[in-house]
Scaffold this active site. Structure first.
Site, PDB file in Angstrom:
ATOM      1  N   ARG A 111       0.847  -1.188   0.000  1.00 50.78           N
ATOM      2  CA  ARG A 111       0.000   0.000   0.000  1.00 50.78           C
ATOM      3  C   ARG A 111       0.882   1.238   0.000  1.00 50.78           C
ATOM      4  O   ARG A 111       1.881   1.323   0.721  1.00 50.78           O
ATOM      5  CB  ARG A 111      -0.935   0.012   1.214  1.00 50.78           C
ATOM      6  CG  ARG A 111      -2.098  -0.971   1.105  1.00 50.78           C
ATOM      7  CD  ARG A 111      -3.074  -0.570  -0.004  1.00 50.78           C
ATOM      8  NE  ARG A 111      -4.172  -1.510  -0.162  1.00 50.78           N
ATOM      9  CZ  ARG A 111      -4.186  -2.526  -1.009  1.00 50.78           C
ATOM     10  NH1 ARG A 111      -3.132  -2.754  -1.773  1.00 50.78           N
ATOM     11  NH2 ARG A 111      -5.243  -3.317  -1.104  1.00 50.78           N
TER      12      ARG A 111
ATOM     13  N   GLU B 181      -2.305   7.900  -4.446  1.00 50.28           N
ATOM     14  CA  GLU B 181      -2.929   7.222  -5.586  1.00 50.28           C
ATOM     15  C   GLU B 181      -4.343   7.748  -5.856  1.00 50.28           C
ATOM     16  O   GLU B 181      -5.114   7.957  -4.926  1.00 50.28           O
ATOM     17  CB  GLU B 181      -2.972   5.723  -5.276  1.00 50.28           C
ATOM     18  CG  GLU B 181      -3.222   4.833  -6.457  1.00 50.28           C
ATOM     19  CD  GLU B 181      -2.983   3.361  -6.123  1.00 50.28           C
ATOM     20  OE1 GLU B 181      -3.860   2.566  -6.483  1.00 50.28           O
ATOM     21  OE2 GLU B 181      -1.952   3.017  -5.514  1.00 50.28           O
TER      22      GLU B 181
ATOM     23  N   HIS C  64      -0.689   0.128 -10.316  1.00 54.88           N
ATOM     24  CA  HIS C  64      -1.442  -0.707  -9.373  1.00 54.88           C
ATOM     25  C   HIS C  64      -2.049  -1.917 -10.093  1.00 54.88           C
ATOM     26  O   HIS C  64      -3.273  -2.091 -10.152  1.00 54.88           O
ATOM     27  CB  HIS C  64      -2.528   0.095  -8.663  1.00 54.88           C
ATOM     28  CG  HIS C  64      -2.970  -0.558  -7.380  1.00 54.88           C
ATOM     29  ND1 HIS C  64      -3.537   0.144  -6.341  1.00 54.88           N
ATOM     30  CD2 HIS C  64      -2.930  -1.853  -6.955  1.00 54.88           C
ATOM     31  CE1 HIS C  64      -3.827  -0.676  -5.342  1.00 54.88           C
ATOM     32  NE2 HIS C  64      -3.460  -1.898  -5.700  1.00 54.88           N
TER      33      HIS C  64
END
Length: 317
Positions: free
Chosen positions: A236, A265, A283
């Site tokens: 993450r 993000e 991602h």
């Protein structure tokens, strides 16, 4: 009729399962769903299929009059206010296991890409070209026989460790709990974070996010790494302070980095884009046909169970 709202397109295998049982409405607009559209979509829905990019906060939950389940299409669920959902007697589920192999494969791929300068070499070959083989030309780092330090030896971290062992790597790991059985199975060694940072040639983040891990990797941690080390983040984004990463790269405190997730993000810190020794992917950790289909089946099946009066399999709250 029982209604399901889906916050974005999912593979047909899951969509068709839901349509066999319920009235299904799916957002199919350009880009990500905006808050007002989501609020309107869930207003009369019995179930919400949310995506990792879907923020499901108190305001969204309060907009839903009949909501019984939020089935999150992803292993993580920090995009949802899970505590408030529980207060409203709403189950939140996720899709564990489905992402394991795909994300572990990508983690190893990122290691190879940045250490062997594969992306950089591809760009060179497509643009200016090269003069031919030469002893000092385009050298990178070998992966085989090196030490990998894994932050988070869960399912994905364990799968990364198994792949690393195939490269004859020594495996260090850290986390909140020691996992002795997994250590024996994989051949990994439990150490504290400082020891991992000082000894690993490749540091991979495969942990799920929680607030206690925010900026776990910051200036202090970069200063403890080898100058030849690489940081890999397939966990993450907010676990890493990206500004500190930029400074570490500028100062050559580490040799390179490869990121699949980002602190802000979907925004990517602009300075990261300027480094040739940084590999960036959008991602795509579990972006395989196999994983995404499995995830679609999981959210569909848990939704069907809940709306038919049974307990979903993967409740996280």
């Amino acid at each position: 009729m029982t209604k399901v709202y889906i916050a974005g397109a999912i593979p047909e295998v899951g969509l068709n399962l839901l349509k066999e049982h319920f009235e299904v409405d799916m957002y199919d607009g350009e880009g990500l769903i905006d808050k007002e559209t989501l609020k309107k979509g869930v207003e009369h829905a019995d179930a919400l299929i949310s995506l990792l990019s879907t923020s499901v906060d108190k305001d969204i939950i309060d907009s839903a009059n009949n909501l019984k389940i939020i089935a999150n299409y992803g292993a993580g669920f920090n995009n949802i206010d899970v505590e408030y959902a529980r207060q409203q007697n709403i189950d939140v589920t996720n899709t564990p296991h489905a992402s394991t192999n795909a994300t572990a494969d990508l983690t190893i791929g990122l290691i190879l890409s940045v250490a062997r300068r594969i992306v950089e070499g591809d760009h060179l070959s497509r643009t200016t070209g090269f003069d031919g083989w030469a002893p000092l030309f385009f050298r990178g780092r070998e992966v085989s026989g090196k030490t990998i330090g894994i932050i988070g030896l869960g399912e994905i971290g364990g799968a990364v460790a198994k792949r690393a062992r195939a490269f004859d790597m020594d495996v260090l790991y850290t986390g909140p709990h020691r996992k002795e059985e997994k250590e024996r199975d994989i051949g990994a060694k439990y150490v504290d974070l400082d020891t991992l940072l000082k000894n690993a040639d490749f540091i991979t983040i495969n942990a799920a996010y929680n607030p206690s891990l925010h900026h776990m990797i910051d200036t202090e941690q970069f200063n403890k790494m080898k100058s030849t080390a690489y940081l890999i983040n397939a966990g993450r984004g907010p676990i890493v302070n990206e500004q500190s990463l930029v400074e570490a790269l500028d100062n050559k405190a580490i040799e390179g980095a490869a990121l699949d997730v980002y602190e802000f993000e979907p925004e990517i810190t602009d300075a990261l884009k300027s480094f040739k020794n940084v590999v960036l992917t959008p991602h795509i950790g579990n972006a395989t046909f196999e994983a995404r289909d499995m995830m679609a089946k999981i959210v569909a099946n848990d939704t069907i169970k809940k709306l038919n009066g049974d307990e979903p399999q993967f409740i996280v709250n």
